[in-house]
Scaffold this motif. Sequence first.
Motif, PDB file in Angstrom:
ATOM      1  N   VAL A  44     -15.091  40.974  11.185  1.00 28.87           N
ATOM      2  CA  VAL A  44     -15.049  39.528  10.984  1.00 28.87           C
ATOM      3  C   VAL A  44     -13.982  39.159   9.963  1.00 28.87           C
ATOM      4  CG1 VAL A  44     -16.338  37.537  10.127  1.00 28.87           C
ATOM      5  CG2 VAL A  44     -17.460  39.192  11.618  1.00 28.87           C
ATOM      6  N   LEU A  45     -13.952  39.872   8.841  1.00 28.33           N
ATOM      7  CA  LEU A  45     -13.055  39.426   7.771  1.00 28.33           C
ATOM      8  C   LEU A  45     -11.588  39.674   8.111  1.00 28.33           C
ATOM      9  CD1 LEU A  45     -11.735  41.531   5.372  1.00 28.33           C
ATOM     10  CD2 LEU A  45     -14.137  41.938   5.013  1.00 28.33           C
ATOM     11  N   PHE A  84     -10.321  38.853  -0.677  1.00 23.78           N
ATOM     12  CA  PHE A  84     -10.180  37.938   0.448  1.00 23.78           C
ATOM     13  C   PHE A  84      -9.773  36.548  -0.012  1.00 23.78           C
ATOM     14  CE2 PHE A  84     -11.311  35.072   3.798  1.00 23.78           C
ATOM     15  CZ  PHE A  84     -11.086  35.779   4.960  1.00 23.78           C
ATOM     16  N   TRP A 132     -19.842  29.454  13.059  1.00 23.59           N
ATOM     17  CA  TRP A 132     -19.388  30.813  12.759  1.00 23.59           C
ATOM     18  C   TRP A 132     -20.365  31.539  11.847  1.00 23.59           C
ATOM     19  CZ3 TRP A 132     -16.345  33.186  15.727  1.00 23.59           C
ATOM     20  CH2 TRP A 132     -15.226  32.582  16.313  1.00 23.59           C
ATOM     21  N   GLY A 144     -15.157  34.584   7.197  1.00 24.27           N
ATOM     22  CA  GLY A 144     -14.526  35.812   6.707  1.00 24.27           C
ATOM     23  C   GLY A 144     -14.744  35.995   5.210  1.00 24.27           C
ATOM     24  N   GLN A 197     -18.854  43.431   9.394  1.00 25.71           N
ATOM     25  CA  GLN A 197     -18.255  42.505   8.428  1.00 25.71           C
ATOM     26  C   GLN A 197     -16.757  42.747   8.287  1.00 25.71           C
ATOM     27  OE1 GLN A 197     -21.096  43.465   5.440  1.00 25.71           O
ATOM     28  NE2 GLN A 197     -22.224  41.554   5.672  1.00 25.71           N
ATOM     29  N   TYR A 198     -16.338  44.024   8.362  1.00 22.25           N
ATOM     30  CA  TYR A 198     -14.897  44.280   8.312  1.00 22.25           C
ATOM     31  C   TYR A 198     -14.206  43.590   9.478  1.00 22.25           C
ATOM     32  CZ  TYR A 198     -10.305  46.298   8.502  1.00 22.25           C
ATOM     33  OH  TYR A 198      -8.949  46.414   8.548  1.00 22.25           O
ATOM     34  N   VAL A 229     -12.234  31.236   8.736  1.00 14.62           N
ATOM     35  CA  VAL A 229     -11.817  31.766   7.434  1.00 14.62           C
ATOM     36  C   VAL A 229     -12.975  31.734   6.448  1.00 14.62           C
ATOM     37  CG1 VAL A 229     -10.278  31.412   5.471  1.00 14.62           C
ATOM     38  CG2 VAL A 229      -9.393  31.216   7.788  1.00 14.62           C
ATOM     39  N   ALA A 251     -10.479  37.043  10.607  1.00 12.81           N
ATOM     40  CA  ALA A 251     -10.382  35.757   9.923  1.00 12.81           C
ATOM     41  C   ALA A 251      -9.155  35.686   9.017  1.00 12.81           C
ATOM     42  CB  ALA A 251     -11.649  35.494   9.110  1.00 12.81           C
ATOM     43  N   TYR A 252      -8.719  36.832   8.519  1.00 13.73           N
ATOM     44  CA  TYR A 252      -7.555  36.841   7.635  1.00 13.73           C
ATOM     45  C   TYR A 252      -6.262  36.806   8.433  1.00 13.73           C
ATOM     46  CZ  TYR A 252      -5.539  37.647   2.995  1.00 13.73           C
ATOM     47  OH  TYR A 252      -4.894  37.496   1.796  1.00 13.73           O
ATOM     48  N   THR A 271     -22.224  34.978  12.910  1.00 12.66           N
ATOM     49  CA  THR A 271     -21.980  36.249  12.215  1.00 12.66           C
ATOM     50  C   THR A 271     -23.249  36.727  11.499  1.00 12.66           C
ATOM     51  OG1 THR A 271     -21.073  35.032  10.323  1.00 12.66           O
ATOM     52  CG2 THR A 271     -19.501  35.925  11.896  1.00 12.66           C
TER      53      THR A 271
END
Lengths: 99, 570
Positions: free
Chosen positions: B189-190, B60, B11, B387, B186-187, B384, B193-194, B15
């Motif tokens: 991905v995060l 996060f 991952w 993220g 990045q948003y 995660v 992941a959340y 990313t």
Amino acid sequence: MDESQRQQYWRSNLTLMSALLVCWFLVSYVCGILLVEPLNNIVINGFPMGFWFAQQGAIVTFVVLIGVYVWRMDRLDDEYGVGRDNANGDAGARDERKG
Amino acid sequence: MTSIQLWTLIWVVLTFGLYVLIAWRSRVADTEGFYVAGHGIPSVANGAAVAADWMSAASFISMAGLIAFQGYGGSVYLMGWTGGYVLLALLLAPYLRKFGKYTVPDFVGDRYSETARAVAAVAAIFVSMTYVAGQMRGVGIVFSRYVGIEIFGDPVIGGVLIGMAIVFFYAVLGGMKGITWTQVAQYSVLIVAYLIPAIAIAYTLTGNPIPQLSFGSLATDLNGLQQELGFSGYTDPFTAENRNMLNMLLITGALMIGTAGLPHVIVRFYTTKTVRDARASAFWALLFIAILYTTAPAVGVFAKTNFIDTVEGASVNNLPQWVVDWQDADLITIDDKNEDGTIQFAPGEVADPESTNEIEPDLDIMVLANPQIAGLPAIVVGLVAAGGLAAALSTASGLLLVISSSVAHDFYYKRFRPNASEAQQLMAGRIAMACAIVVAGWFGINPPAFVGQVVAFAFGLAAASFFPIIVLGIFWKRANAQGAVAGMLTGLIFTAAYIMATVPDEAGAIFFGLDPLFGISPEGIGTIGALLNLIVTVVVSRATAPPPQKMMDLIEDIRYPGAAPATRPH
């Protein structure tokens, strides 16, 4: 815009802003903190309501408040025929979106 | 290499590759592109970038864990870090976009004076630097736990260096343009992941996959569970001294005003095409943030429930695998004090002989450990971690841009080399960025002793310095330079002094650990600092000469969207 239109525009802006800030204060400080104990006696869907306001309701309301602000201000700008130009005063660069 | 490490590595490579690709495609060649992405970012994309910029390693990784262990008291973070956007959207964003320059000190300098610009630039650098150290540290910790690559014999150093290299590539090359488009990625991905583990755990625990709707009855169950173990109820308000009603109000206030005053957030509203787009991006930003912030309290309840279920009464010789893993990383402390062979979870610290508590997790691990606790597959656990890295890197890059622009634009160009050419300015921006990355990395590897208190510091100082004078500068024409400088200095000095005097002395370094006045927690003092700033600015402005007519015209002009004679392109 002439001088009196400017004043009207600014006054409408301030009225809308104050109304939204009152809501902002009510959902967070009043419902989420000051009145949390009485509100916690009401339980909906498992949530004590004071706790719900502090951890969910306030956040959702904030999103709605900004949404209302964007919607009302866009309409106000259209009424006064402003806000479609590039903010730098570069009148040649027209925003092509249709409201 | 375990399957979790393998998936994390996959991952991370995927990313990071994506970020580098985006950066290469959005490299820039002028200062307008470097500082404000050429004022050309569409509002939805800008909203996603603001959300990624804003949600740090703390949001996060740490926030849900803090809420899990503070219950209702954790609401200050939820309301504070979202409510600030209402202030930002209504009081600052459209006007600063209309003003249309590069930095926050730019507005302060043009509206008030060069002295005010210098004070604001120093405050911006200081606030951003304290904040960025924590982000680089976060990158190092995620790497050390999940990937375990050792460079120079230390996994944290390796992680920080890799993080520095990636940020260096896209921030120095693409400036704000590169940073913004990477942050959009990045948003995505995060947030994925959340949400994935949160939805999976919500479904397993309650049968309802929507975390926001399903955690209410679990929270009420948790009340009983906690009371049996000697804790106060999860949803009960005002159970700790530092979260009594007064402190709840003040801390929420400091976090809200601080959010609206953080330079790396404010500056994002300069990057849109029009005033209309600036307003719309504030809406998209808060919507994107709210998706994570309404999920976090649910994750907190799930984590706490799972934690109590799996560890309370567990046999010391047969601990769950995730406990063993984090114990190896020194992030869970266990001590079977009554030697009965099982673990008792109780109030207090494990190290305190008075307390019967036998297990104490580092709160930062709750989000990272949650998927593992709930038995989700390695591919999700690895996601995660990616993220967490996205959250830390996106915030770090936004902060680094503020530091670089304050040094290169507000000091080098505005004060010392006003006739520098476009190419020289851009080079200065890139050099300042590179230096800032090195300094941030150094702080990440050797964190200053006060790193745990960074939140109180950065938000308190941002609240007490920028917000009042910017709002007065827009809404009160009579505010003048003398007032603004006096107000900013009062707010900054008062807040910094109170925090240094009252933060508990665990850190040892610069804090004195005195008793707080009226029990006011140092986390909440920014609200009082902002109030003092406001009062001093008003009083001093009234006592001195009004600002010149030219200034009045400038203020008049920024209140109305669209072109007007007084605006000039920069």
